[in-house]
Design a protein around this motif. Structure first.
Motif, PDB file in Angstrom:
ATOM      1  N   VAL A  56       2.048  30.661  36.024  1.00 25.61           N
ATOM      2  CA  VAL A  56       3.551  30.236  36.255  1.00 25.61           C
ATOM      3  C   VAL A  56       4.518  31.559  35.921  1.00 25.61           C
ATOM      4  O   VAL A  56       5.277  32.229  36.726  1.00 25.61           O
ATOM      5  CB  VAL A  56       3.991  29.236  35.685  1.00 25.61           C
ATOM      6  CG1 VAL A  56       5.477  28.957  35.904  1.00 25.61           C
ATOM      7  CG2 VAL A  56       3.430  27.579  36.439  1.00 25.61           C
ATOM      8  N   TYR A  57       4.087  31.986  34.649  1.00 31.45           N
ATOM      9  CA  TYR A  57       4.992  33.046  34.259  1.00 31.45           C
ATOM     10  C   TYR A  57       4.592  34.386  34.984  1.00 31.45           C
ATOM     11  O   TYR A  57       5.528  35.349  35.268  1.00 31.45           O
ATOM     12  CB  TYR A  57       4.695  33.362  32.696  1.00 31.45           C
ATOM     13  CG  TYR A  57       5.926  32.397  32.024  1.00 31.45           C
ATOM     14  CD1 TYR A  57       7.148  32.778  31.883  1.00 31.45           C
ATOM     15  CD2 TYR A  57       5.427  31.301  31.319  1.00 31.45           C
ATOM     16  CE1 TYR A  57       7.835  32.142  31.138  1.00 31.45           C
ATOM     17  CE2 TYR A  57       6.319  30.367  30.863  1.00 31.45           C
ATOM     18  CZ  TYR A  57       7.430  30.770  30.394  1.00 31.45           C
ATOM     19  OH  TYR A  57       8.632  30.216  30.015  1.00 31.45           O
ATOM     20  N   ALA A  58       3.235  34.551  35.144  1.00 25.65           N
ATOM     21  CA  ALA A  58       2.651  35.859  35.885  1.00 25.65           C
ATOM     22  C   ALA A  58       3.607  35.725  37.378  1.00 25.65           C
ATOM     23  O   ALA A  58       4.089  36.919  37.742  1.00 25.65           O
ATOM     24  CB  ALA A  58       1.556  35.803  36.295  1.00 25.65           C
ATOM     25  N   ALA A  70      17.967  34.029  32.328  1.00 26.74           N
ATOM     26  CA  ALA A  70      18.105  33.034  31.337  1.00 26.74           C
ATOM     27  C   ALA A  70      17.655  31.601  32.138  1.00 26.74           C
ATOM     28  O   ALA A  70      17.052  30.676  31.582  1.00 26.74           O
ATOM     29  CB  ALA A  70      19.480  32.940  30.897  1.00 26.74           C
ATOM     30  N   LYS A  71      18.405  31.491  33.129  1.00 26.03           N
ATOM     31  CA  LYS A  71      18.295  30.112  34.027  1.00 26.03           C
ATOM     32  C   LYS A  71      17.043  29.858  34.391  1.00 26.03           C
ATOM     33  O   LYS A  71      16.431  28.522  34.475  1.00 26.03           O
ATOM     34  CB  LYS A  71      19.207  30.106  35.172  1.00 26.03           C
ATOM     35  CG  LYS A  71      20.866  30.204  34.767  1.00 26.03           C
ATOM     36  CD  LYS A  71      20.918  28.764  34.357  1.00 26.03           C
ATOM     37  CE  LYS A  71      22.800  28.657  34.213  1.00 26.03           C
ATOM     38  NZ  LYS A  71      23.126  27.518  33.595  1.00 26.03           N
ATOM     39  N   ILE A  72      16.281  30.861  35.025  1.00 25.44           N
ATOM     40  CA  ILE A  72      14.802  30.810  35.363  1.00 25.44           C
ATOM     41  C   ILE A  72      14.146  30.348  34.049  1.00 25.44           C
ATOM     42  O   ILE A  72      13.216  29.429  34.285  1.00 25.44           O
ATOM     43  CB  ILE A  72      14.656  31.987  35.896  1.00 25.44           C
ATOM     44  CG1 ILE A  72      15.298  32.489  37.389  1.00 25.44           C
ATOM     45  CG2 ILE A  72      12.931  31.862  36.634  1.00 25.44           C
ATOM     46  CD1 ILE A  72      15.348  31.458  38.311  1.00 25.44           C
ATOM     47  N   GLU A  73      14.274  31.249  33.107  1.00 25.07           N
ATOM     48  CA  GLU A  73      13.330  30.922  31.986  1.00 25.07           C
ATOM     49  C   GLU A  73      13.688  29.489  31.519  1.00 25.07           C
ATOM     50  O   GLU A  73      12.738  28.745  31.272  1.00 25.07           O
ATOM     51  CB  GLU A  73      13.908  31.897  30.875  1.00 25.07           C
ATOM     52  CG  GLU A  73      13.121  31.593  29.616  1.00 25.07           C
ATOM     53  CD  GLU A  73      11.798  32.226  29.536  1.00 25.07           C
ATOM     54  OE1 GLU A  73      10.887  31.546  28.924  1.00 25.07           O
ATOM     55  OE2 GLU A  73      11.408  33.149  30.217  1.00 25.07           O
ATOM     56  N   VAL A  77      10.527  26.402  31.113  1.00 21.21           N
ATOM     57  CA  VAL A  77      10.284  25.886  30.006  1.00 21.21           C
ATOM     58  C   VAL A  77      10.307  24.282  30.197  1.00 21.21           C
ATOM     59  O   VAL A  77       9.451  23.659  29.791  1.00 21.21           O
ATOM     60  CB  VAL A  77      11.219  26.365  28.965  1.00 21.21           C
ATOM     61  CG1 VAL A  77      11.164  25.230  27.765  1.00 21.21           C
ATOM     62  CG2 VAL A  77      10.905  27.839  28.621  1.00 21.21           C
ATOM     63  N   ARG A  78      11.411  23.715  30.806  1.00 21.86           N
ATOM     64  CA  ARG A  78      11.823  22.601  31.111  1.00 21.86           C
ATOM     65  C   ARG A  78      10.734  21.909  31.872  1.00 21.86           C
ATOM     66  O   ARG A  78      10.009  21.000  31.724  1.00 21.86           O
ATOM     67  CB  ARG A  78      12.962  22.266  31.797  1.00 21.86           C
ATOM     68  CG  ARG A  78      13.517  20.825  31.807  1.00 21.86           C
ATOM     69  CD  ARG A  78      14.815  20.366  32.349  1.00 21.86           C
ATOM     70  NE  ARG A  78      14.973  20.429  33.852  1.00 21.86           N
ATOM     71  CZ  ARG A  78      15.831  21.034  34.512  1.00 21.86           C
ATOM     72  NH1 ARG A  78      17.157  21.264  33.803  1.00 21.86           N
ATOM     73  NH2 ARG A  78      15.837  20.748  35.614  1.00 21.86           N
ATOM     74  N   GLU A  79      10.279  22.541  33.022  1.00 19.02           N
ATOM     75  CA  GLU A  79       9.347  22.159  34.007  1.00 19.02           C
ATOM     76  C   GLU A  79       7.923  21.904  33.288  1.00 19.02           C
ATOM     77  O   GLU A  79       7.247  21.051  33.621  1.00 19.02           O
ATOM     78  CB  GLU A  79       9.391  22.732  35.241  1.00 19.02           C
ATOM     79  CG  GLU A  79      10.595  22.723  36.172  1.00 19.02           C
ATOM     80  CD  GLU A  79      10.894  21.339  36.694  1.00 19.02           C
ATOM     81  OE1 GLU A  79      10.015  20.571  36.926  1.00 19.02           O
ATOM     82  OE2 GLU A  79      11.957  21.113  37.155  1.00 19.02           O
ATOM     83  N   ILE A  83       5.240  18.923  32.814  1.00 17.37           N
ATOM     84  CA  ILE A  83       3.928  18.869  33.338  1.00 17.37           C
ATOM     85  C   ILE A  83       2.831  18.568  32.262  1.00 17.37           C
ATOM     86  O   ILE A  83       2.118  17.954  32.542  1.00 17.37           O
ATOM     87  CB  ILE A  83       3.935  20.110  34.313  1.00 17.37           C
ATOM     88  CG1 ILE A  83       4.465  20.035  35.390  1.00 17.37           C
ATOM     89  CG2 ILE A  83       2.305  20.177  34.603  1.00 17.37           C
ATOM     90  CD1 ILE A  83       4.786  21.349  36.243  1.00 17.37           C
ATOM     91  N   THR A  84       3.015  19.704  31.386  1.00 21.07           N
ATOM     92  CA  THR A  84       1.940  19.796  30.382  1.00 21.07           C
ATOM     93  C   THR A  84       2.106  18.458  29.294  1.00 21.07           C
ATOM     94  O   THR A  84       0.872  17.815  28.990  1.00 21.07           O
ATOM     95  CB  THR A  84       1.934  20.898  29.503  1.00 21.07           C
ATOM     96  OG1 THR A  84       3.541  20.995  28.853  1.00 21.07           O
ATOM     97  CG2 THR A  84       1.608  22.275  30.312  1.00 21.07           C
ATOM     98  N   GLY A  85       3.180  17.983  29.170  1.00 18.20           N
ATOM     99  CA  GLY A  85       3.632  16.775  28.220  1.00 18.20           C
ATOM    100  C   GLY A  85       3.239  15.567  28.661  1.00 18.20           C
ATOM    101  O   GLY A  85       2.745  14.479  28.080  1.00 18.20           O
TER     102      GLY A  85
END
Length: 92
Positions: A56-58, A70-73, A77-79, A83-85
């Motif tokens: 995702v980060y790549a 900042a908004k994208i970051e 992080v939230r998404e 997903i992982t949680g």
């Protein structure tokens, strides 16, 4: 099934075999057999959370450059946390 046992000629006996014995059999095994496990059973892929995050980060860096807005970051992080949680990484 009642028709399949018509050769027995005794309707009470047919009902006992087809209906009553079926219920008796079901009652006898109902607590022992569970066709499906309870809960979420996702496939297991080693390090799937880390792989998804890197992917995702790549892609985000490819689209937005080396420094992510900042908004994208925040959204990433939230998404990703969601997903992982909830153990859905393997789906993505």
């Amino acid at each position: 099934m009642l028709d399949e046992f018509a050769f027995l000629k005794d309707q009470d006996y047919i009902n006992e075999i087809v209906i009553q014995n079926t219920y008796a059999f079901t009652d006898a095994i109902a607590n022992d057999i569970k066709p499906l496990k309870h809960g979420l059973h996702t496939p297991n892929i080693p390090e799937v959370d880390e792989k998804l995050t890197k992917l995702v980060y790549a892609e985000a860096h490819k689209i937005y450059g080396d420094v992510l807005p900042a908004k994208i970051e925040e959204r990433l992080v939230r998404e990703l946390r969601s997903i992982t949680g909830n153990k859905y990484s393997v789906i993505y």
